[in-house]
Design an enzyme around this catalytic site. Structure first.
Site: not given
Ligand SMILES: CC(C)(COP(=O)(O)OP(=O)(O)OC[C@H]1O[C@@H](n2cnc3c(N)ncnc32)[C@H](O)[C@@H]1OP(=O)(O)O)[C@@H](O)C(=O)NCCC(=O)NCCS
Length: 331
Positions: A116, A256, A286
């Protein structure tokens, strides 16, 4: 004698027509619009449909539009750098294919892979060719067909990504406009949290890797989120401090677009209000290497000659960085 800087003299984007909404994703995986919007800021993303179409097709649309806008022939382009994580093929470089499709027959081209952060890394690389005085017209295009490596049965990743491309033209400037400074970083510790398990030389594709869905993006979201918040905010604050820029001096943050919460944390750390932050995550998701040039294109009318822009990115690798850029024209 004044120094040559690399100024952006035109910007153009392309996003595919097909819109994949959160509502439609609700029918594909166990998710919901409210979760996606609150956790990421994304409402919809664009997807490239059509057999045989790839990253180079979206990039070519952007490059052709760019030349038209600037009133130049593609034959005038000296160098084309393509930042992509989803090349048309492992080889040849997608940049070569774009040059061919766009009619940039006098250009040489190559790809840069920095996930990215690829567009930022490429913009800095392209700028050096201008600053050296060697070339007069360098195109930097960021393009990704993320839908080609996204697993639409994995709710943790399929909600995040979209397809798109954006291109900028770099030309020499003698008045101090353009790319003025940059900080670029990488750390291999990030590989474990964000990668594609199979398809490369370590694990070439087989029936087994396909069955195990290892040809798709793998992401452990939480650690990536933590590194991204710190990395992008640090490097944005650092470039301001290094160049003695205060919040009032900065017209725009061009971040980004991985997660709205990461963008908010970065703007906060820089002391910038929300109205100084370019966003397209709500509409485009993204788009990996497309996010920053697409933002510049979509917000171009708001830009004024002399505006100080901070471009910032974080991505797989890990890779991250920031650029201080002085906008060169009124649109
Ligand atoms: C991917 C992302 C949005 C997930 O958000 P988060 O707040 O970290 O969520 P988590 O992974 O902790 O998941 C929280 C809960 O939501 C659930 N969940 C995950 N994806 C889900 C979705 N699409 N819909 C509903 N629930 C979802 C998980 O299973 C978890 O459930 P649990 O609490 O029962 O275990 C976030 O981690 C993120 O943006 N990461 C960085 C992305 C990034 O910058 N990438 C680099 C550049 S590409």
């Amino acid at each position: 004698m004044s120094k040559i800087t690399a100024a952006i003299t035109a910007v153009q984007g392309y996003v595919p027509e097909y819109v994949l909404t959160n509502k439609e994703l609700e029918k594909m995986v166990d998710t919901n619009d409210e979760w996606i919007v609150t956790r990421t800021g994304i409402k919809e993303r664009r997807i490239l449909k059509g057999e045989g179409l790839g990253t180079s097709d979206m990039a070519t649309m952007a490059v052709n539009g760019l030349c038209e806008k600037r009133g130049i022939s593609p034959m005038e382009i000296d160098l084309l750098i393509c930042a992509t994580t989803t090349p048309d093929h492992v080889f040849p470089a997608t940049a070569n294919i774009i040059c061919d499709k766009a009619g940039a027959k006098n250009a040489f081209g190559y790809d840069i892979q920095a996930a990215c952060s690829g567009f930022l890394f490429s913009l800095v690389t392209g700028s050096k060719f201008i600053e050296s005085g060697q070339y007069k017209k360098v195109v930097v295009v960021g393009a990704d067909k993320m839908s080609s490596i996204v697993d639409y049965t994995d709710r943790a990743t399929c909600i995040l990504f979209g397809d798109g491309s954006g291109a900028v033209l770099l030309e020499p400037n003698m008045e101090g406009f353009g790319v003025l400074d940059s900080i670029l970083k990488s750390d291999g510790i990030g590989k474990q949290y964000l990668h594609q398990k199979a398809g490369g030389s370590v694990k070439p594709p087989t029936h087994q890797t396909i069955d195990a869905r290892e040809h798709y993006v793998f992401q452990d979201g939480q650690p990536v989120f933590k590194f991204a918040v710190k990395g992008m905010a640090d490097v944005s604050a650092d470039i301001m401090e290094k160049n003695n820029l205060k919040a009032d001096d900065v017209a725009w943050l061009v971040p980004h677009q991985a997660n709205k919460r990461i963008i908010d944390a970065t703007a906060n750390r820089m002391g910038l209000s929300a109205d100084k932050v370019m966003l397209n995550i709500e509409r485009d998701g993204n788009t990996t290497n497309g996010t920053i040039p697409l933002c510049l294109w979509e917000w171009e009318k708001k830009l004024h000659k002399g505006d100080n822009l901070i471009l910032a990115a974080f991505g797989g690798g890990f890779t991250w960085g920031s650029i201080w850029l002085k906008w060169a024209y009124n649109s």
